[in-house]
Design an enzyme around this catalytic site. Structure first.
Site, PDB file in Angstrom:
ATOM      1  N   ARG A   1      16.562 -16.729  64.080  1.00 22.44           N
ATOM      2  CA  ARG A   1      16.510 -17.125  65.486  1.00 22.44           C
ATOM      3  C   ARG A   1      17.668 -18.089  65.746  1.00 22.44           C
ATOM      4  O   ARG A   1      18.121 -18.790  64.835  1.00 22.44           O
ATOM      5  CB  ARG A   1      15.194 -17.816  65.808  1.00 22.44           C
ATOM      6  CG  ARG A   1      13.947 -16.968  65.572  1.00 22.44           C
ATOM      7  CD  ARG A   1      12.702 -17.773  65.912  1.00 22.44           C
ATOM      8  NE  ARG A   1      11.475 -16.998  65.754  1.00 22.44           N
ATOM      9  CZ  ARG A   1      10.718 -16.992  64.667  1.00 22.44           C
ATOM     10  NH1 ARG A   1      11.063 -17.736  63.618  1.00 22.44           N
ATOM     11  NH2 ARG A   1       9.608 -16.268  64.601  1.00 22.44           N
TER      12      ARG A   1
ATOM     13  N   LYS B   1       9.542 -21.467  63.682  1.00 21.83           N
ATOM     14  CA  LYS B   1       8.630 -21.912  64.728  1.00 21.83           C
ATOM     15  C   LYS B   1       7.466 -22.671  64.103  1.00 21.83           C
ATOM     16  O   LYS B   1       6.993 -22.333  63.029  1.00 21.83           O
ATOM     17  CB  LYS B   1       8.096 -20.710  65.509  1.00 21.83           C
ATOM     18  CG  LYS B   1       9.095 -20.126  66.502  1.00 21.83           C
ATOM     19  CD  LYS B   1       8.425 -19.065  67.350  1.00 21.83           C
ATOM     20  CE  LYS B   1       9.352 -18.561  68.453  1.00 21.83           C
ATOM     21  NZ  LYS B   1       8.696 -17.534  69.284  1.00 21.83           N
TER      22      LYS B   1
ATOM     23  N   HIS C   1      19.815 -13.032  69.965  1.00 18.56           N
ATOM     24  CA  HIS C   1      18.488 -12.483  69.664  1.00 18.56           C
ATOM     25  C   HIS C   1      18.558 -10.982  69.398  1.00 18.56           C
ATOM     26  O   HIS C   1      17.778 -10.447  68.607  1.00 18.56           O
ATOM     27  CB  HIS C   1      17.517 -12.776  70.801  1.00 18.56           C
ATOM     28  CG  HIS C   1      16.084 -12.757  70.369  1.00 18.56           C
ATOM     29  ND1 HIS C   1      15.566 -13.661  69.474  1.00 18.56           N
ATOM     30  CD2 HIS C   1      15.063 -11.925  70.685  1.00 18.56           C
ATOM     31  CE1 HIS C   1      14.286 -13.410  69.261  1.00 18.56           C
ATOM     32  NE2 HIS C   1      13.959 -12.354  69.990  1.00 18.56           N
TER      33      HIS C   1
ATOM     34  N   ARG D   1      19.335 -10.532  65.874  1.00 13.69           N
ATOM     35  CA  ARG D   1      18.112 -10.638  65.069  1.00 13.69           C
ATOM     36  C   ARG D   1      17.377  -9.299  65.059  1.00 13.69           C
ATOM     37  O   ARG D   1      16.923  -8.842  64.012  1.00 13.69           O
ATOM     38  CB  ARG D   1      17.222 -11.736  65.657  1.00 13.69           C
ATOM     39  CG  ARG D   1      15.845 -11.885  65.021  1.00 13.69           C
ATOM     40  CD  ARG D   1      15.165 -13.128  65.584  1.00 13.69           C
ATOM     41  NE  ARG D   1      13.724 -13.152  65.409  1.00 13.69           N
ATOM     42  CZ  ARG D   1      13.100 -13.602  64.331  1.00 13.69           C
ATOM     43  NH1 ARG D   1      13.805 -14.020  63.288  1.00 13.69           N
ATOM     44  NH2 ARG D   1      11.781 -13.625  64.268  1.00 13.69           N
TER      45      ARG D   1
ATOM     46  N   HIS E   1       7.495 -14.131  61.125  1.00 13.64           N
ATOM     47  CA  HIS E   1       6.473 -13.807  62.112  1.00 13.64           C
ATOM     48  C   HIS E   1       5.105 -14.236  61.603  1.00 13.64           C
ATOM     49  O   HIS E   1       4.766 -14.018  60.434  1.00 13.64           O
ATOM     50  CB  HIS E   1       6.441 -12.294  62.389  1.00 13.64           C
ATOM     51  CG  HIS E   1       7.586 -11.818  63.207  1.00 13.64           C
ATOM     52  ND1 HIS E   1       8.002 -10.493  63.205  1.00 13.64           N
ATOM     53  CD2 HIS E   1       8.416 -12.466  64.062  1.00 13.64           C
ATOM     54  CE1 HIS E   1       9.042 -10.368  64.023  1.00 13.64           C
ATOM     55  NE2 HIS E   1       9.304 -11.538  64.553  1.00 13.64           N
TER      56      HIS E   1
ATOM     57  N   TYR F   1       9.325  -2.997  65.331  1.00 12.45           N
ATOM     58  CA  TYR F   1      10.548  -2.440  64.752  1.00 12.45           C
ATOM     59  C   TYR F   1      10.319  -1.113  64.036  1.00 12.45           C
ATOM     60  O   TYR F   1      11.268  -0.506  63.548  1.00 12.45           O
ATOM     61  CB  TYR F   1      11.159  -3.437  63.766  1.00 12.45           C
ATOM     62  CG  TYR F   1      11.592  -4.713  64.423  1.00 12.45           C
ATOM     63  CD1 TYR F   1      12.717  -4.750  65.250  1.00 12.45           C
ATOM     64  CD2 TYR F   1      10.864  -5.877  64.253  1.00 12.45           C
ATOM     65  CE1 TYR F   1      13.099  -5.918  65.883  1.00 12.45           C
ATOM     66  CE2 TYR F   1      11.249  -7.051  64.876  1.00 12.45           C
ATOM     67  CZ  TYR F   1      12.367  -7.066  65.686  1.00 12.45           C
ATOM     68  OH  TYR F   1      12.735  -8.230  66.314  1.00 12.45           O
TER      69      TYR F   1
END
Length: 332
Positions: A180, A202, A270, A273, A296, A305
Site C-alpha cells: 500500500r 493497517k 494502488h 498493488r 488482508h 483477484y
C-alpha cells in the site's frame, strides 16, 4: 482520545477508546466509525420521538444515549436508517444529490455491527446482539484494474531522471511486493534487512515480506546513492532529504506511468498493488499465501483477484477431449 469524542455519549466514547487502543485502527477509520455511529444514534433519537427529520443533524442532542436506549434497538430501526441513507441522505457523489451508494451504506453497517459486537461481547451490555442478523448492502464486485506484464515491464524500463534509482526501487517494490502507498511511505532504513522487508500495515499490524532478486538489486542501487542524512531514518527521501510524503509518492508514480505511455488518469500506486497481486496469483501463488503477502485480514478481500487467467485453468480447459470439436460449417 481525540477531543471531538468528548461530546459523545458515554457508550460511544467507550467504544471509540476500545476501537483505537485495543483494535489499533487508524485515526481515519476511527473517525469514520465515530461519525457513522453518531448519525445512527441521532436518527434513532429523532424517529423514536416521531419528529421530522432535521435539515441539520448537528442540532440533535444524543448526550443522554445510554445502555437502556441502545437495548431497545431493533433490526427494523437499523433497516429504516439504511433506507433513509439510500433515499434521503444528501450526497455530493450521487447524480441526484440524494441517497448514498451501496459502498457508503455498507461502511455504516460495518460500524453498527462492530459497535454492537463490542457492546455484547466486551462490554456485556446485552445478553444477545440485536443486530447479529443484519445484512449488508450488496456491492458490485468490480474487477480491480491492473497493468499487464508487458505494461509493467514498459513502466520499469522507462524510468529515468535525477531520482532514477529511488523511483525505480519504489516502483519495483510496488509491483513485486504489492505494498500500500501508506506502507511504502512508512518504510525506514532498518526495515530492509537482506532478503526481508518489515512492513507496518493497517491497524499497526506488522508483516515480513521476502524480497526477490529484482527488489534487492533495486534497493542496493538506491542505497548506494541515497544521501546520508544524520537522524533521518526514512528509507525513501525527497529532494529536500526528508521522508518522501504520500503525495510525493503518488506524484512520482503518476509521472512515470505517463512517461511509459500509459494512462495516468486510470492508473495509480494502488493499481500497481493490484498488478502485483494479479501477477502473483496468475503465476502459481495460492490465494491464502497472497492474503499474507498483501496483509488482508479476510480471505474474501483477496479472492477478488481470482479472476486472473491462470495457465492451469487454461490447460484444464484445453485438456477436455471435446475441446477439439468445431462448430458445423454454415449451410448455404
Amino acid at each position: 482520545m481525540m477531543s471531538h469524542y468528548s461530546n459523545a455519549p458515554a457508550p460511544l466514547r467507550d467504544f471509540m477508546t476500545y476501537h483505537e487502543s485495543i483494535r489499533g485502527h487508524s485515526p481515519k477509520t476511527s473517525n469514520e466509525y465515530f461519525y457513522d455511529l453518531r448519525l445512527f444514534f441521532r436518527f434513532l433519537k429523532v424517529t423514536r420521538s416521531k419528529s421530522q427529520l432535521p435539515d441539520d443533524w448537528e442540532t440533535v442532542n444524543i448526550d443522554d444515549v445510554d445502555g437502556a436506549f441502545l437495548q431497545a434497538v431493533t433490526l427494523g430501526e437499523v433497516y429504516a436508517f439504511l433506507t433513509y441513507l439510500s433515499r434521503e441522505r444528501p450526497s455530493l457523489s450521487a447524480r441526484t444529490g440524494v441517497g448514498l451508494g451501496a459502498a457508503a451504506r455498507a461502511r455504516k453497517v460495518a460500524a453498527i455491527r462492530s459497535f454492537f459486537k463490542y457492546a455484547t461481547v466486551k462490554a456485556h451490555w446485552f445478553e444477545e446482539n440485536p443486530v447479529l442478523d443484519l445484512d449488508s448492502p450488496r456491492l458490485k464486485k468490480a474487477l480491480p484494474r491492473y497493468l499487464t506484464e508487458q505494461e509493467s515491464v514498459a513502466l520499469l524500463t522507462s524510468v529515468q531522471g535525477p531520482f532514477q534509482e529511488r523511483d525505480f526501487a519504489i516502483l519495483t517494490l510496488f509491483l513485486n511486493c504489492g505494498l500500500r502507498i501508506s506502507e511504502l511511505f512508512g518504510l525506514d532504513m532498518s526495515d530492509a534487512r537482506g532478503e526481508t522487508l518489515r512492513v507496518l500495515g493497517k491497524g499497526n499490524k506488522e508483516r515480513v515480506l521476502y524480497l526477490n532478486d529484482a527488489c534487492r538489486l533495486a534497493l542496493d542501487a538506491y542505497l548506494a546513492v541515497r544521501p546520508a542524512v544524520l537522524g533521518e531514518k526514512a528509507l525513501f527521501l525527497s529532494r529536500r532529504k526528508k521522508r518522501l510524503t504520500v503525495q510525493g509518492i503518488h506524484f512520482l508514480v503518476k509521472k512515470h506511468i505517463a512517461m511509459a505511455g500509459l494512462d495516468e488518469t486510470k492508473l495509480s500506486s494502488h493499481k500497481l498493488r493490484h498488478t502485483a497481486a494479479t501477477l502473483m496469483l496468475g503465476n502459481g501463488v495460492d490465494v491464502r499465501t497472497l492474503q499474507e503477502v498483501l496483509g488482508h485480514d479476510h480471505l474474501n478481500t483477496t479472492q477478488i483477484y481470482t479472476h486472473v487467467e491462470s495457465a492451469e485453468l487454461r490447460s484444464a480447459a484445453r485438456a477436455n477431449p471435446l475441446s477439439k470439436i468445431k462448430p458445423p460449417e454454415t449451410q448455404t
